[in-house]
Design an enzyme around this catalytic site. Structure first.
Site, PDB file in Angstrom:
ATOM      1  N   HIS A  22      57.694   9.280 -30.902  1.00 14.38           N
ATOM      2  CA  HIS A  22      56.559   9.157 -31.845  1.00 14.38           C
ATOM      3  C   HIS A  22      57.006   8.756 -33.004  1.00 14.38           C
ATOM      4  O   HIS A  22      57.730   9.498 -33.623  1.00 14.38           O
ATOM      5  CB  HIS A  22      55.632  10.461 -31.617  1.00 14.38           C
ATOM      6  CG  HIS A  22      55.414  11.083 -30.216  1.00 14.38           C
ATOM      7  ND1 HIS A  22      55.471  12.213 -29.804  1.00 14.38           N
ATOM      8  CD2 HIS A  22      54.641  10.388 -29.537  1.00 14.38           C
ATOM      9  CE1 HIS A  22      54.883  12.035 -28.592  1.00 14.38           C
ATOM     10  NE2 HIS A  22      54.558  10.940 -28.204  1.00 14.38           N
ATOM     11  N   GLU A  25      57.237  11.223 -36.287  1.00 11.40           N
ATOM     12  CA  GLU A  25      58.012  12.366 -36.307  1.00 11.40           C
ATOM     13  C   GLU A  25      59.469  12.118 -36.670  1.00 11.40           C
ATOM     14  O   GLU A  25      60.286  11.791 -35.870  1.00 11.40           O
ATOM     15  CB  GLU A  25      57.992  12.989 -34.556  1.00 11.40           C
ATOM     16  CG  GLU A  25      56.389  13.572 -34.163  1.00 11.40           C
ATOM     17  CD  GLU A  25      56.392  13.673 -32.802  1.00 11.40           C
ATOM     18  OE1 GLU A  25      57.535  13.967 -32.156  1.00 11.40           O
ATOM     19  OE2 GLU A  25      55.324  14.005 -32.270  1.00 11.40           O
ATOM     20  N   ASN A  71      55.093   8.712 -24.600  1.00 11.65           N
ATOM     21  CA  ASN A  71      55.509   9.945 -23.999  1.00 11.65           C
ATOM     22  C   ASN A  71      54.561  10.384 -22.699  1.00 11.65           C
ATOM     23  O   ASN A  71      54.939  11.606 -22.391  1.00 11.65           O
ATOM     24  CB  ASN A  71      55.534  11.156 -25.064  1.00 11.65           C
ATOM     25  CG  ASN A  71      56.794  12.059 -24.781  1.00 11.65           C
ATOM     26  OD1 ASN A  71      57.814  11.705 -23.927  1.00 11.65           O
ATOM     27  ND2 ASN A  71      56.554  13.477 -24.785  1.00 11.65           N
ATOM     28  N   ARG A  72      53.684   9.669 -22.579  1.00 15.66           N
ATOM     29  CA  ARG A  72      52.757   9.932 -21.098  1.00 15.66           C
ATOM     30  C   ARG A  72      52.798   8.817 -20.277  1.00 15.66           C
ATOM     31  O   ARG A  72      52.113   8.695 -19.344  1.00 15.66           O
ATOM     32  CB  ARG A  72      51.482  10.088 -21.770  1.00 15.66           C
ATOM     33  CG  ARG A  72      51.206  11.303 -22.790  1.00 15.66           C
ATOM     34  CD  ARG A  72      51.485  12.771 -22.152  1.00 15.66           C
ATOM     35  NE  ARG A  72      51.159  13.646 -23.050  1.00 15.66           N
ATOM     36  CZ  ARG A  72      52.128  14.113 -24.022  1.00 15.66           C
ATOM     37  NH1 ARG A  72      53.218  13.381 -24.131  1.00 15.66           N
ATOM     38  NH2 ARG A  72      51.633  15.105 -24.775  1.00 15.66           N
ATOM     39  N   TYR A 165      53.724  16.143 -17.502  1.00 16.32           N
ATOM     40  CA  TYR A 165      53.433  14.576 -17.984  1.00 16.32           C
ATOM     41  C   TYR A 165      54.582  13.834 -17.777  1.00 16.32           C
ATOM     42  O   TYR A 165      55.610  14.294 -17.832  1.00 16.32           O
ATOM     43  CB  TYR A 165      52.930  14.549 -19.261  1.00 16.32           C
ATOM     44  CG  TYR A 165      53.344  15.468 -20.311  1.00 16.32           C
ATOM     45  CD1 TYR A 165      54.158  14.553 -21.120  1.00 16.32           C
ATOM     46  CD2 TYR A 165      53.088  16.518 -20.642  1.00 16.32           C
ATOM     47  CE1 TYR A 165      54.968  15.433 -22.185  1.00 16.32           C
ATOM     48  CE2 TYR A 165      53.811  17.456 -21.637  1.00 16.32           C
ATOM     49  CZ  TYR A 165      54.518  16.955 -22.425  1.00 16.32           C
ATOM     50  OH  TYR A 165      55.073  17.613 -23.290  1.00 16.32           O
ATOM     51  N   ALA A 166      54.415  12.489 -17.552  1.00 15.47           N
ATOM     52  CA  ALA A 166      55.506  11.366 -17.238  1.00 15.47           C
ATOM     53  C   ALA A 166      56.287  11.226 -18.652  1.00 15.47           C
ATOM     54  O   ALA A 166      55.797  10.101 -19.461  1.00 15.47           O
ATOM     55  CB  ALA A 166      55.047  10.205 -16.585  1.00 15.47           C
ATOM     56  N   THR A 167      57.264  11.983 -19.106  1.00 13.90           N
ATOM     57  CA  THR A 167      57.892  11.767 -20.404  1.00 13.90           C
ATOM     58  C   THR A 167      58.809  10.728 -20.348  1.00 13.90           C
ATOM     59  O   THR A 167      59.237  10.113 -19.359  1.00 13.90           O
ATOM     60  CB  THR A 167      58.628  13.123 -20.852  1.00 13.90           C
ATOM     61  OG1 THR A 167      59.711  13.251 -20.002  1.00 13.90           O
ATOM     62  CG2 THR A 167      57.741  14.440 -20.928  1.00 13.90           C
ATOM     63  N   ARG A 169      61.789  10.721 -21.956  1.00  9.62           N
ATOM     64  CA  ARG A 169      63.202  11.322 -21.319  1.00  9.62           C
ATOM     65  C   ARG A 169      63.418  11.505 -19.806  1.00  9.62           C
ATOM     66  O   ARG A 169      64.581  11.659 -19.270  1.00  9.62           O
ATOM     67  CB  ARG A 169      63.401  12.686 -21.881  1.00  9.62           C
ATOM     68  CG  ARG A 169      62.338  13.757 -21.585  1.00  9.62           C
ATOM     69  CD  ARG A 169      62.504  14.826 -22.521  1.00  9.62           C
ATOM     70  NE  ARG A 169      61.494  16.040 -22.303  1.00  9.62           N
ATOM     71  CZ  ARG A 169      60.499  16.024 -23.068  1.00  9.62           C
ATOM     72  NH1 ARG A 169      60.216  15.132 -24.039  1.00  9.62           N
ATOM     73  NH2 ARG A 169      59.493  16.918 -22.924  1.00  9.62           N
ATOM     74  N   GLU A 179      62.075  20.006 -29.430  1.00 16.75           N
ATOM     75  CA  GLU A 179      60.773  19.958 -30.350  1.00 16.75           C
ATOM     76  C   GLU A 179      60.998  21.083 -31.249  1.00 16.75           C
ATOM     77  O   GLU A 179      61.232  22.104 -31.196  1.00 16.75           O
ATOM     78  CB  GLU A 179      59.684  20.387 -29.576  1.00 16.75           C
ATOM     79  CG  GLU A 179      58.301  20.492 -30.043  1.00 16.75           C
ATOM     80  CD  GLU A 179      57.525  19.059 -29.798  1.00 16.75           C
ATOM     81  OE1 GLU A 179      57.238  18.344 -31.009  1.00 16.75           O
ATOM     82  OE2 GLU A 179      57.650  18.552 -28.816  1.00 16.75           O
TER      83      GLU A 179
END
Length: 319
Positions: A22, A25, A71-72, A165-167, A169, A179
């Site tokens: 993101h 961040e 990240n999704r 969810y399909a990250t 990483r 985080e």
């Protein structure tokens, strides 16, 4: 809950550190850019450690994403989409990342990815675990938590049939989410960056010890398992009509019981929690989750036990 049976594990030779999944961040963005220029701090004997800026266009604009949340989109459908001119930038980028660090689910995938994130919520330095059966990562988290003690280092388990969810990483064999908050979007704070930096250091130290043949006996850690996402109260036009109650604000990981205040309307009405068991909210009032219709997530405490692990390279290293 107990993870799978213990056995010799292959050594961890290829590690990546992602920042800027993101683009707003900034702790991970600053660290990755620094390590790309001077990577001595993250190098460890016997393994390759690659710092990588995951979403450079979003980083350049200091925004979460360009077209959709990177990240999704690491699911089979998006990773297998035909590349056409109007494909979302992040889907195209996900396919590039999968080519470099994957393919996801294959023997050729990177062993480990640290994915560095910030949150506006008061979550401290949180580790995100994707699978309750990943002995190696649970052992790593146990090591990191002990290294940081007495400083808290909560573990969020996102294993859930509908909420996982399909990250980014998840391309790696062992995905690790880091985080750290609270930190506003588009801002970098020295204390938050330092906390993230120390988590990565201890994680890399663990990998080096593992590769060198250190035995890690069975261990148990406490995790917060995600159970439900909670939206803000809304009117018939789908507009938010109540905000996080002051007594809930900044209380990530603290117990929430039946009757405790959740939301406050602008008319002063208190909306209380109704539930028959204690839950532990987190991602409370996360700025990026307004668009996802999420005020916080409810978690429950669970104990996870990892079996003994050792590197299968140990015998090769023995004289």
């Amino acid at each position: 809950m107990t993870s799978s049976s213990g056995a010799d594990n292959p050594p961890v030779r290829r590690v990546a550190i992602f920042g800027g999944t993101h683009g707003d961040e900034l702790s991970g963005v600053f660290l990755v850019k620094h390590w790309q220029e001077n990577g001595a701090e993250i190098q460890r004997t016997g393994m390759e450690v690659k710092p990588f800026l995951a979403n450079p266009r979003a980083v350049k604009k200091c925004t979460r994403y360009i077209d959709c949340d990177l990240n999704r989109v690491f699911d089979p459908d998006n990773l297998g989409r035909t590349v056409v001119e109007d494909i979302p930038y992040e889907v195209r980028r996900a396919q590039e990342i999968n080519q470099i660090f994957g393919p996801k689910g294959s023997d050729d995938a990177y062993d480990l990815i640290f994915d560095l994130h910030n949150t506006t919520s008061n979550m401290g330095g949180t580790l995100i675990l994707e699978s309750s059966r990943d002995d190696f990562t649970i052992q790593m988290f146990h090591y990191i938590k002990n290294a940081l003690a007495p400083e808290r280092c909560p573990v969020l388990l996102i294993e859930h049939p509908s909420l996982k969810y399909a990250t980014t990483r998840s391309v790696a064999k062992h995905p690790v989410g880091v985080e750290v908050g609270p930190q506003p979007q588009g801002v970098v704070r020295a204390d938050t960056l330092d906390k993230m930096r120390r988590i990565v250091k201890h994680g890399l130290d663990f990998v080096q010890l593992f590769n060198e043949g250190k035995d890690f006996p069975p261990c148990t850690i406490e995790v917060f398992k995600i159970m439900e996402k909670v939206d803000y109260p809304r009117n018939k036009n789908d507009e938010i009509i109540a905000i996080i109650h002051p007594k809930l604000q900044d209380q990530d990981w603290q117990p929430l019981n039946n009757g405790d205040p959740l939301f406050l309307t602008l008319d002063g009405e208190v909306i209380a929690y109704k539930g028959d068991c204690t839950v532990y909210p987190t991602f409370i009032n996360e700025a990026a989750y307004y668009e996802k219709k999420q005020a916080f997530v409810k978690t429950v405490k669970v104990k996870l036990t990892a079996n003994h692990i050792r590197s299968s390279a140990r015998n090769q290293n023995t004289p």
